[in-house]
Design an enzyme around this catalytic site. Structure first.
Site, PDB file in Angstrom:
ATOM      1  N   LYS A  54      -0.504   2.906   4.684  1.00 53.19           N
ATOM      2  CA  LYS A  54      -0.236   2.474   3.301  1.00 53.19           C
ATOM      3  C   LYS A  54      -1.543   2.399   2.517  1.00 53.19           C
ATOM      4  CE  LYS A  54       3.990   0.117   4.637  1.00 53.19           C
ATOM      5  NZ  LYS A  54       4.643  -1.117   5.099  1.00 53.19           N
ATOM      6  N   GLN A  98       3.177  -7.388   5.985  1.00 49.87           N
ATOM      7  CA  GLN A  98       3.763  -6.487   6.987  1.00 49.87           C
ATOM      8  C   GLN A  98       4.607  -7.284   7.989  1.00 49.87           C
ATOM      9  OE1 GLN A  98       3.438  -2.986   6.949  1.00 49.87           O
ATOM     10  NE2 GLN A  98       5.069  -3.171   8.462  1.00 49.87           N
ATOM     11  N   ASP A 121       7.661  -4.913  -2.312  1.00 48.98           N
ATOM     12  CA  ASP A 121       8.618  -4.483  -1.291  1.00 48.98           C
ATOM     13  C   ASP A 121      10.054  -4.665  -1.790  1.00 48.98           C
ATOM     14  OD1 ASP A 121       7.614  -3.358   1.024  1.00 48.98           O
ATOM     15  OD2 ASP A 121       6.970  -5.286   1.854  1.00 48.98           O
TER      16      ASP A 121
END
Ligand SMILES: NC(=O)c1ccc[n+]([C@@H]2O[C@H](COP(=O)([O-])OP(=O)(O)OC[C@H]3O[C@@H](n4cnc5c(N)ncnc54)[C@H](OP(=O)(O)O)[C@@H]3O)[C@@H](O)[C@H]2O)c1
Length: 289
Positions: A54, A98, A121
Site C-alpha cells: 500500500k 491493518q 477503508d
C-alpha cells in the site's frame, strides 16, 4: 467459448494514473500531498506485505504515507491514543489500521475510533451507515474495486440479478449495498448467500453476475454457474504447493462464463487502487481550498 478475462491489474494501472493526476492537482492547489497513515501492530508477515504494497502504491501515485509500526504487546489504550493523535494530524488525510489486530485489542473499538473523515477503508459505522442510507462518502475498497471492474469493462449491473456468496463486513455486505443502490452503475437485484444458505447451487445458477467471497479454494464449480454469467472471484487462498488461487475453479468456470476475474491479478490490485482513490478524496474533503 472461453470467457473474457477481466484484468484488474491493467485497469488498476489506468486508474492509478488518474489518481496520480488528482494528487498532483491537489499538491498544486494546497502545497501538500494527500497523506495516508498506515498503522501496523505486531509482526504478521502477510500484514507486513499488505502495508508495504500500500505504501509503495502511495509513492507511485504521488501520495505521502507514514508507517506507525507498534509491537505485538501494544495495549488497546495505546493504540487508541495513536489513532486519536492521527485523527488530529492535519497532514494525515486517511488512516489505515491493518487488520487483524492482536487478541488483546478489540477491532471494533479501533475501527470506531478512526475519524469518519479519515476512514478511507470505509469500515467505520458512520461511513457504512451513509452507504446503507444511499449517501456514500468513502466506499469500502474491495467492493468499490469490484464495481469499477464491472463498469470499466462495459458490464453494467443495472437491472441484472447479482448473487453474492459471502456476507462479511468487508466484502459481501458492502458490495450488496453498493450494487443495490438507487444509482447509475448499480440498481441491481441482489441476493446474498452464506454458509447457512440452502441449495446454494440453485441460487448461484440464477446469477447474471456472480460474486464469490468465502475464502475456500476453488469452491465454486462450473455446474454452479449459468452459461454466459459474469464471475467475480474475490478469494485469495494459498495451496499447499504455494500457488495462489481464488474461490472459483477458474479453469472449468471460464468455459461457462462470459467474463471472469483471474486470481491473482483480478480483484486484488483494485483494492489498493480504491484505497488511493479514497485517500485523495479524503484530502479534497478536508482541504479548505
Ligand atoms: N482480493 C482482495 O482484495 C480481498 C479483499 C478481502 C478479502 N479477500 C479474500 O476474500 C475471501 C473472503 O474474505 P472475507 O473477509 O469476506 O471472508 P470471511 O469474513 O471469512 O467471510 C466468509 C463468508 O463466506 C461465507 N461462507 C463460508 N463458507 C461458505 C460456504 N460453503 N457456502 C456459502 N458461504 C460460505 C461465510 O458465511 P457465514 O457468514 O455464514 O459464516 C461468510 O459470510 C478470502 O479468501 C479473503 O482472503 C480478498
Amino acid at each position: 467459448m472461453s470467457a473474457k478475462i477481466l484484468e484488474g491489474k491493467l485497469l488498476a494501472q489506468v486508474m492509478r494514473a488518474e489518481i496520480a493526476a488528482r494528487a498532483e492537482s491537489f499538491f498544486k492547489k494546497t502545497g501538500s500531498r494527500p497523506g495516508l497513515a498506515a498503522v501496523l501492530v505486531g509482526d504478521n508477515p502477510a500484514s507486513q506485505i499488505y502495508v508495504r504494497n500500500k505504501r509503495i502504491a502511495c509513492k507511485q501515485s504521488g501520495l505521502e504515507s507514514s508507517l506507525h509500526h507498534l509491537s505485538n504487546q501494544t495495549t488497546q489504550t495505546q493504540l487508541l491514543e495513536l489513532v486519536d493523535k492521527l485523527n488530529h494530524e492535519p497532514a494525515v488525510h486517511g488512516i489505515l489500521v491493518q487488520l487483524p489486530l492482536p487478541p488483546q485489542i478489540q477491532e471494533t473499538a479501533i475501527v470506531r475510533a478512526v475519524s469518519p473523515l479519515k476512514d478511507v477503508d470505509g469500515f467505520g459505522p458512520e461511513n457504512l451507515g451513509l452507504l446503507a442510507a444511499g449517501h456514500p462518502r468513502y466506499l469500502p475498497c474491495t467492493p468499490a474495486g469490484i464495481q469499477q471492474l464491472l463498469l470499466r469493462n462495459g458490464i453494467n449491473p443495472e437491472g441484472t440479478h447479482v448473487v453474492i456468496v459471502g456476507r462479511s463486513n468487508i466484502v459481501g455486505k458492502p458490495v450488496a449495498l453498493i450494487l443495490m443502490q438507487k444509482a447509475q452503475g448499480a440498481n441491481a437485484t441482489v441476493t446474498v448467500c452464506h454458509s447457512q444458505s440452502r441449495d446454494l447451487a440453485s441460487v448461484t445458477r440464477q446469477a447474471d453476475i456472480l460474486i464469490v467471497a468465502i475464502g475456500k479454494a476453488q469452491f465454486l464449480k462450473a455446474d454452479m454457474v449459468r452459461a454466459e454469467a459474469v464471475v467475480i472471484d474475490v478469494g485469495t487462498n494459498r495451496l499447499a504447493d504455494g500457488r495462489l488461487v481464488g474461490d472459483v475453479d477458474f479453469e472449468a468456470v471460464k468455459e461457462v462464463a462470459s467474463a471472469i476475474t483471474p486470481v491473482p491479478g483480478g480483484v486484488g490490485p483494485m483494492t489498493i487502487t480504491m484505497l488511493l482513490s479514497n485517500t485523495v478524496q479524503a484530502a479534497e474533503n478536508q482541504s479548505p481550498f
